[in-house]
Design a protein around this motif. Structure first.
Motif, short mmCIF file in Angstrom:
data_model
loop_
_atom_site.label_atom_id
_atom_site.label_comp_id
_atom_site.label_asym_id
_atom_site.label_seq_id
_atom_site.Cartn_x
_atom_site.Cartn_y
_atom_site.Cartn_z
N UNK A 68 -72.32 9.36 16.43
CA UNK A 68 -72.76 10.69 16.35
C UNK A 68 -73.27 10.77 18.09
N UNK A 69 -73.25 11.96 18.57
CA UNK A 69 -73.73 12.10 19.79
C UNK A 69 -75.02 11.65 19.93
N UNK A 70 -75.67 11.24 20.94
CA UNK A 70 -76.92 10.71 21.08
C UNK A 70 -77.71 11.10 22.45
N UNK A 71 -78.95 11.30 22.45
CA UNK A 71 -79.62 11.43 23.74
C UNK A 71 -81.02 11.06 23.41
N UNK A 72 -81.76 10.28 24.31
CA UNK A 72 -83.15 9.89 24.20
C UNK A 72 -84.11 10.56 24.74
N UNK A 73 -85.22 10.93 24.47
CA UNK A 73 -86.41 11.57 25.09
C UNK A 73 -87.35 10.85 25.02
N UNK A 74 -88.20 10.85 26.14
CA UNK A 74 -89.52 10.07 26.38
C UNK A 74 -90.57 10.82 26.10
N UNK A 117 -90.77 7.36 22.11
CA UNK A 117 -89.44 7.95 22.40
C UNK A 117 -88.78 7.99 21.11
N UNK A 118 -87.58 8.78 21.32
CA UNK A 118 -86.93 9.16 20.01
C UNK A 118 -85.71 9.93 20.46
N UNK A 119 -84.65 10.11 19.33
CA UNK A 119 -83.41 10.81 19.67
C UNK A 119 -83.75 12.35 19.96
N UNK A 120 -83.18 13.22 20.72
CA UNK A 120 -83.25 14.35 20.61
C UNK A 120 -81.99 15.07 20.77
N UNK A 121 -80.98 14.64 19.69
CA UNK A 121 -79.79 15.34 19.63
C UNK A 121 -79.85 16.51 18.99
N UNK A 122 -79.28 17.80 19.49
CA UNK A 122 -79.57 19.07 18.88
C UNK A 122 -78.79 19.09 17.21
N UNK A 154 -74.51 12.31 24.76
CA UNK A 154 -73.16 11.72 25.06
C UNK A 154 -72.65 11.26 23.58
N UNK A 155 -71.23 11.45 23.70
CA UNK A 155 -70.52 11.02 22.26
C UNK A 155 -70.36 9.33 22.37
N UNK A 156 -70.28 9.17 20.97
CA UNK A 156 -69.76 8.03 20.71
C UNK A 156 -69.30 7.17 21.70
#
Ligand code: C2O
Ligand code: CU
Ligand code: CU
Length: 494
Positions: free
Chosen positions: A115-121, A159-164, A138-140
């Motif tokens: 899946x798409x992924x982005x990390x948030x601090x 921190x954790x993922x923040x993918x909508x 960002x995509x796989x």
């Protein structure tokens, strides 16, 4: 209680200058969970001692020239049960990132998830393109480079993922870890460190037939959020930890998607609260229990002076009821049920704990008396949907523009019978007041916060000021199912 040395206990409380507030003692009595309106209730069974597993501590890494690769894999979730999980750098929980205030933070995220992924601090205030807004997912196969300097106060961040629309699933499957910021001021206090510092992510999980965590939100889960009857600590089901007597520092994150914990000790002794979301409090406070909504952190000292080898102290979530709350079926009915989170098994007697200074820190932050503007944000849940001011999130719509540097009063209005842990990016706020429900600012809401829990029909007023960067940030509910369903707004700092 008599087994504890009275002398050392009195001394300790004196140096910390606190007593247990009557209100929180009352809360300890705890009603059986009474989320009304449902016949079927799920009761968490008490854990037999033999069914507990050693707590795992996350590997500590400096976020400097670091690559974090997200990928599916498996992990032992306790007792040799291998569960399918999503990991960062092969680790569950995700590695603990440890950085000094003022240091550079350079991390490249690689996405090998399907899946798409982005990390948030969470809790840091980096420039907006470093903050993990879902528009940067960002995509796989893709990657994202983070590079900024950590100017935030020393404290317990994460921190954790923040993918909508996937934050709930990705965080639940394992993409999330602690982020500790160290600094000189804190180190000068002589707080417990090394083996006596225990960073822990507390979570609840629902298990499938094979005993591994499952994430299958549907029906009532989409209203209340996803909950389960099993306590997990750092990715281990029903954890225990061997300790010695003396003083420990517990740095706790409620990493649950939806579950609220009311932490307390099984032996009736108080928790010594020294910090929360935004770092250390001005002064330590002793409390009988601490409520934590999803994403909230507390920094707690546990005094085990006088504990004898073989003694056991349980850190548990005691029961509570949500006044005016909505009733649900199944797992969603677990809110407020008691849960034995972490068992501390005393191994050996150690020297008594050293005295600590009464004054911990100077907090600062926005002054409500300087506010130049007020705004209201109404959190509402209707018909399986969750709204802020009547709208659900749109990636490119700016919902509110806030001038950089201005102090404002924001009123978070919970217009629903559900709890909403409200989180703001890019700054920390001060909790000024609460009307309705608990009707006061709680001890653990002193100092600086980035997430504040609204119980049903509460209105919480906070003083907000952005002083780090201009740009596009987020305000959202940190119940991850609510967030994924759109209870989120774009905040543009101009
Ligand atoms: Cu913990 Cu917007 O996030
Ligand atoms: Cu955040
Ligand atoms: Cu919510």
């Amino acid at each position: 209680m008599s087994r504890f040395s009275h002398l050392s206990r009195r001394q300790f409380l004196r140096v910390l200058g606190g007593s247990v507030p009557a209100a929180t003692v009352g809360a300890m009595a705890g009603l059986p969970a009474l989320v009304s309106g449902c016949e079927r209730s799920v009761v968490a069974s008490p854990s037999p001692a033999e069914d507990r597993h050693p707590l795992r501590l996350a590997p500590e890494i400096e976020p400097q020239n670091l690559t974090l690769t997200a990928a599916p894999g498996t992990a032992d979730v306790g007792g040799g049960v291998e569960a399918p999980v999503w990991k960062l750098n092969e680790s569950l929980p995700s590695p603990l990132l440890r950085v000094r205030q003022g240091d550079r933070f350079r991390v490249t995220m690689r996405n090998d998830l399907p899946q798409d992924l982005i990390l948030h601090w969470h809790g840091l205030a980096p420039p907006d393109d470093m903050d993990g807004h879902p528009r940067f997912a960002v995509p796989p196969g893709g990657s994202y480079a983070y590079d900024f300097s950590v100017e935030d106060r020393p404290g317990t961040y994460w921190y954790h993922s923040h993918t909508h629309m996937h934050t709930g699933e990705q965080t639940y499957r394992g993409i999330g870890g602690l982020l500790l910021v160290d600094g000189d001021e804190e180190e000068g206090l002589g707080l417990p460190g090394g083996e006596r510092e225990i960073p822990i992510i507390l979570q609840d999980r629902r298990l499938g037939g094979d005993g591994t965590p499952v994430y299958t939100p549907f029906g009532p889960d989409r209203m209340a959020g996803y909950m389960g009857p099993e306590p997990f600590g750092n990715g281990i089901r029903r954890p225990y930890l061997e300790v010695d007597s003396g003083l420990y520092r517990l740095r706790v994150l409620n990493g649950s998607n939806a579950r609220i914990f009311r932490l307390a000790r099984s032996d009736g002794r108080p928790l010594i609260l020294i910090g929360n979301d935004g770092g250390l409090l001005e002064e330590a406070q002793t409390v009988a229990s601490v409520e934590m909504g999803p994403a909230e952190r507390v920094d707690i000292l546990l005094n085990l002076d006088g504990a004898e080898p073989g003694e056991v102290v349980m850190i548990r979530s005691v029961s509570f009821s949500l006044q005016g709350g909505m009733g649900f079926m199944g797992g969603a009915n677990l809110q407020g049920q008691p849960l034995d989170l972490l068992e501390l098994r005393v191994r050996e007697r150690a020297p008594e704990s050293p005295s600590l200074p009464t004054r911990l820190s100077t907090v600062g932050g926005p002054d409500p008396g300087q506010a130049v503007r007020e705004r209201s944000f109404r959190f509402d849940s209707r018909m399986m949907n969750h709204f802020i001011n009547g709208r659900s999130f749109q990636m490119d719509r700016v919902d509110v523009e806030v001038p950089f540097g201005d102090t404002e009063l924001w009123h978070f209005v919970n217009a629903s019978g559900l709890p909403h842990p409200v989180h703001l990016h890019a700054t920390h706020f001060r909790v000024v007041s609460r009307r309705g429900g608990r009707n006061r600012v709680m001890a653990w809401e002193e100092g600086l916060k980035d997430t504040v829990l609204l119980l049903p029909f509460e209105t919480v007023t906070v003083a907000v000021r952005f002083t780090a960067h201009r740009g596009l940030y987020l305000l959202h509910c940190h119940n991850l199912e609510h967030e994924d369903m759109g209870m989120m707004a774009n905040v543009l700092v101009v």
